[in-house]
Design a protein around this motif. Sequence first.
Motif, PDB file in Angstrom:
ATOM      1  N   ILE A  68       0.835  -1.203   0.000  1.00 30.77           N
ATOM      2  CA  ILE A  68       0.000   0.000   0.000  1.00 30.77           C
ATOM      3  C   ILE A  68       0.867   1.251   0.000  1.00 30.77           C
ATOM      4  N   ALA A  69       1.995   1.218   0.725  1.00 34.98           N
ATOM      5  CA  ALA A  69       2.906   2.366   0.738  1.00 34.98           C
ATOM      6  C   ALA A  69       3.488   2.623  -0.648  1.00 34.98           C
ATOM      7  N   LEU A  70       3.843   1.552  -1.350  1.00 33.60           N
ATOM      8  CA  LEU A  70       4.363   1.718  -2.709  1.00 33.60           C
ATOM      9  C   LEU A  70       3.283   2.259  -3.648  1.00 33.60           C
ATOM     10  N   MET A  71       2.041   1.844  -3.421  1.00 28.84           N
ATOM     11  CA  MET A  71       0.943   2.415  -4.199  1.00 28.84           C
ATOM     12  C   MET A  71       0.801   3.906  -3.922  1.00 28.84           C
ATOM     13  N   ALA A  72       0.934   4.292  -2.643  1.00 30.31           N
ATOM     14  CA  ALA A  72       0.791   5.700  -2.270  1.00 30.31           C
ATOM     15  C   ALA A  72       1.897   6.566  -2.863  1.00 30.31           C
ATOM     16  N   LEU A  73       3.055   5.968  -3.166  1.00 33.27           N
ATOM     17  CA  LEU A  73       4.174   6.708  -3.747  1.00 33.27           C
ATOM     18  C   LEU A  73       4.267   6.529  -5.250  1.00 33.27           C
ATOM     19  N   SER A  74       3.280   5.856  -5.825  1.00 31.90           N
ATOM     20  CA  SER A  74       3.299   5.582  -7.260  1.00 31.90           C
ATOM     21  C   SER A  74       3.072   6.852  -8.068  1.00 31.90           C
ATOM     22  N   SER A  75       3.509   6.813  -9.314  1.00 33.14           N
ATOM     23  CA  SER A  75       3.259   7.937 -10.216  1.00 33.14           C
ATOM     24  C   SER A  75       1.825   7.940 -10.752  1.00 33.14           C
ATOM     25  N   SER A  76       1.093   6.844 -10.508  1.00 30.89           N
ATOM     26  CA  SER A  76      -0.288   6.740 -10.969  1.00 30.89           C
ATOM     27  C   SER A  76      -1.234   7.414  -9.975  1.00 30.89           C
ATOM     28  N   LEU A  77      -2.040   8.320 -10.474  1.00 37.03           N
ATOM     29  CA  LEU A  77      -3.017   9.006  -9.629  1.00 37.03           C
ATOM     30  C   LEU A  77      -4.012   8.020  -9.033  1.00 37.03           C
ATOM     31  N   TRP A  78      -4.461   7.060  -9.835  1.00 40.65           N
ATOM     32  CA  TRP A  78      -5.464   6.106  -9.357  1.00 40.65           C
ATOM     33  C   TRP A  78      -4.907   5.238  -8.224  1.00 40.65           C
ATOM     34  N   GLY A 148      -6.423  -4.431   9.774  1.00 34.69           N
ATOM     35  CA  GLY A 148      -6.426  -3.236  10.600  1.00 34.69           C
ATOM     36  C   GLY A 148      -5.053  -2.591  10.721  1.00 34.69           C
ATOM     37  N   TYR A 149      -4.021  -3.398  10.941  1.00 31.38           N
ATOM     38  CA  TYR A 149      -2.685  -2.844  11.148  1.00 31.38           C
ATOM     39  C   TYR A 149      -1.980  -2.509   9.845  1.00 31.38           C
ATOM     40  N   SER A 150      -2.417  -3.086   8.721  1.00 31.99           N
ATOM     41  CA  SER A 150      -1.758  -2.787   7.458  1.00 31.99           C
ATOM     42  C   SER A 150      -1.872  -1.303   7.105  1.00 31.99           C
ATOM     43  N   ALA A 151      -2.975  -0.663   7.505  1.00 32.44           N
ATOM     44  CA  ALA A 151      -3.140   0.766   7.212  1.00 32.44           C
ATOM     45  C   ALA A 151      -2.131   1.602   7.990  1.00 32.44           C
ATOM     46  N   PHE A 152      -1.897   1.265   9.250  1.00 29.41           N
ATOM     47  CA  PHE A 152      -0.924   2.005  10.059  1.00 29.41           C
ATOM     48  C   PHE A 152       0.498   1.733   9.579  1.00 29.41           C
ATOM     49  N   ILE A 153       0.789   0.467   9.276  1.00 26.53           N
ATOM     50  CA  ILE A 153       2.134   0.110   8.831  1.00 26.53           C
ATOM     51  C   ILE A 153       2.429   0.728   7.465  1.00 26.53           C
ATOM     52  N   ALA A 154       1.409   0.875   6.625  1.00 28.04           N
ATOM     53  CA  ALA A 154       1.605   1.517   5.326  1.00 28.04           C
ATOM     54  C   ALA A 154       2.114   2.945   5.499  1.00 28.04           C
ATOM     55  N   GLU A 155       1.581   3.668   6.464  1.00 25.28           N
ATOM     56  CA  GLU A 155       2.041   5.028   6.717  1.00 25.28           C
ATOM     57  C   GLU A 155       3.466   5.048   7.249  1.00 25.28           C
ATOM     58  N   VAL A 156       3.823   4.050   8.043  1.00 24.02           N
ATOM     59  CA  VAL A 156       5.194   3.945   8.541  1.00 24.02           C
ATOM     60  C   VAL A 156       6.164   3.739   7.381  1.00 24.02           C
TER      61      VAL A 156
END
Length: 271
Positions: A68-78, A148-156
């Motif tokens: 999820i973190a890599l998705m959040a840093l992706s160049s793709s807007l979607w 539940g924890y994947s969302a918090f760990i994604a931000e980390v």
Amino acid sequence: MQSPKRVRKADFPWWLVAACALALAAGLAIAGNDVYAQVFATVSKGVGITVFVTLVAFVLASAAGLGIALMALSSSLWLRQAARFYVEIIRGVPMLVLLFWVAFVGAPGLVAGWNWLTLPLQDAGLLAPAMVRDVSLLWRAILALAIGYSAFIAEVFRAGIQSVDPGQVEAAQALGLTRIQRFRLIVLPQAIRTILPPLGNDFIAMVKDSSLVSVLGVADITQMAKIYASGSFRFFETYSIVAYIYLILTVGLSMALRGLEQRMRRSHSRD
């Protein structure tokens, strides 16, 4: 200005000495009291389940969080919007509610979806229909904690990756390294020093939140305590032992993670 000697005295972990002394005194009291010894023997049977749930859920949550973190840093807007949607929605749901939803809504929905997809095979007699009870409550609890924890760990992970100097990434790109090589050789080794402390905190928090799986009847420490206390009415003794076991687990993990951080810091300073 304080001398190095005075600083070392001030930094001496007296709290740890006091905690170890308290743990030793409690251990001797448990060993010397038949009631406490019996409670401890009963409740400690759930330690294995607690450790198993925590380890498996944390590994799954870390893998999902990194994706999820890599998705959040992706160049793709979607992809960025999908990652932000997931993080904000999951973080906004209490863990207990998420546990109930996954166990009693998500699991039946997955079974129904599987049956729908495999309907031709079922009609041909090649596959039996799946039942909700085929998904054990243990794995429903693990899946809920992981989600539940994947969302918090994604931000980390996201914060740790963004802390790496972009100039180093650009230099690696100029040298011809692929995106995977840049991440594996340049970004991740530097980001892990930033990621490790909050990731360790999430792991310790998951140890404590694993007690929530007792609401599904999973035989962890808390569930074993509930069964014993409801039958013996020794609530004080039982939940004192539960607190004692969780403190040993969490404080021990905290010290292990702190030692790992210090070792990595010394290794980095030598480099």
